[in-house]
Design a protein around this motif. Sequence first.
Motif: not given
Length: 445
Positions: A87-92, A94-101, A237-242
């Motif tokens: 999950a490391v790279n996907p979470l990074i 998502i966090g950079k693109t959309y934020g921590l929330g 939705w795209s973050s959840i799908l990832t």
Amino acid sequence: MKEATGTPRISNVKAAILGFQHLLAMYSGDVLVPLLIGAALHFSQQQMTYLVSIDIFMCGIATFLQLKRTPMTGIGLPVVLGCAVQAVNPLIQIGKTYGLGTMYGSIIGAGIFIFLIAGLFSKIKSLFPPVVTGSLITIIGFTLIPVAFENLGGGNASAKNFGSLPALGIGFLTIAIILLINVFAKGFMKSVAILIGILAGTLLAGAFGMVSLAPVAAASWFHLPTLFYFGTPKFEWSSILTMILVSLTTMVESTGVFFALGDITGRKIESEDLKRGYRSEGIAVILGGLFNTFPYSTFSENVGVLQLSGVKTRKPIYFSAAFLIVLGLLPKIGALATVIPDPVLGGAMVVMFGIVGIQGIRMLAQVDFRNNNNLLVSAVSIGLGLGVTVQTNIFQFLPGALQIMLSNGVVVGSLAAVLLNLLFNRHTVEKTVDDESIGLNETEH
């Protein structure tokens, strides 16, 4: 529920020591995830302290969820759960693109998905005969060897001092200590060989100035879990799908670990067991999102510890889970485990991951390889799994969602094993499914 046969009862003191050995085996791999994500997202020292300590705390909670069987949850095997490194790279991103929330919202969404799909996913048990599970567990063990060697060389393969003589000396000395204890020690001393090797290696490294106590000095004394510490979750939705795609990879890997532990403990893993195991992981992932940590999955590192110690009951793991919770509440004490040098951990990992791989080979010994179909299933799936592990960028021109799945050697190898087995041995699979259906009908009547 009965524990593994052939394992004598052990005292609480011995179980606690064995539990501490399990903790050290998984600790580095677990704290690596919050350290990598926190650094990439530029967390402050205070935020990083919370992230690491609460992550450790939640590992203990997640492990308890799997150890204790209930009508709905808990596989009841001696498993340890930790952060899913997939999950490391996907979470990074998502966090950079959309934020921590949004990052934590995607984790919660993935956890709900795992919980809901648990029943359906558990019905694929017929797709995991010995030729598939043996290949999968072999892949899990041997694809982790590069991680062990990276630690053995100092922890960062791109560093100028990677593979320095002091690092290699300490790493191989740790391996030697573990091997010598297994040769000359007896009884309980032999069962904690990895723990002794790690402690002895750390002391020797300290004598050469390779141990820093700075993380202990920087950590606070006490910290409570805080709901939505980094803010309320947001759902995109795209973050959840990832993260759902990542969750599928962790479920596949957990399946292999469950079957490996079933083989070690002499317990047949049924669909109902898998369902409880997946549900527990789903709840653990949801809790990770709520308390702003990360997704959790079954750690394969501890399969090697279990096999080498010869103690196959859940009692030491209960102690390990309790230690994780306490360490998560007391960051300064928990930080002591982070001072173990990478070469020492790498040396222990070489032994542990090698044992996991050999456990898979032992399962493959049950397979009739005079049948070329079985030979091809195992040979191609293991080859693909190891190949992807060595050349992780081979799928760099594919869409991002596919890269997430196909950059993982365990996922590629396991998918190949299942699909090839269906292709070459479909009649056997169909017969197994029919037999299971008959058994279910008889049970219902």
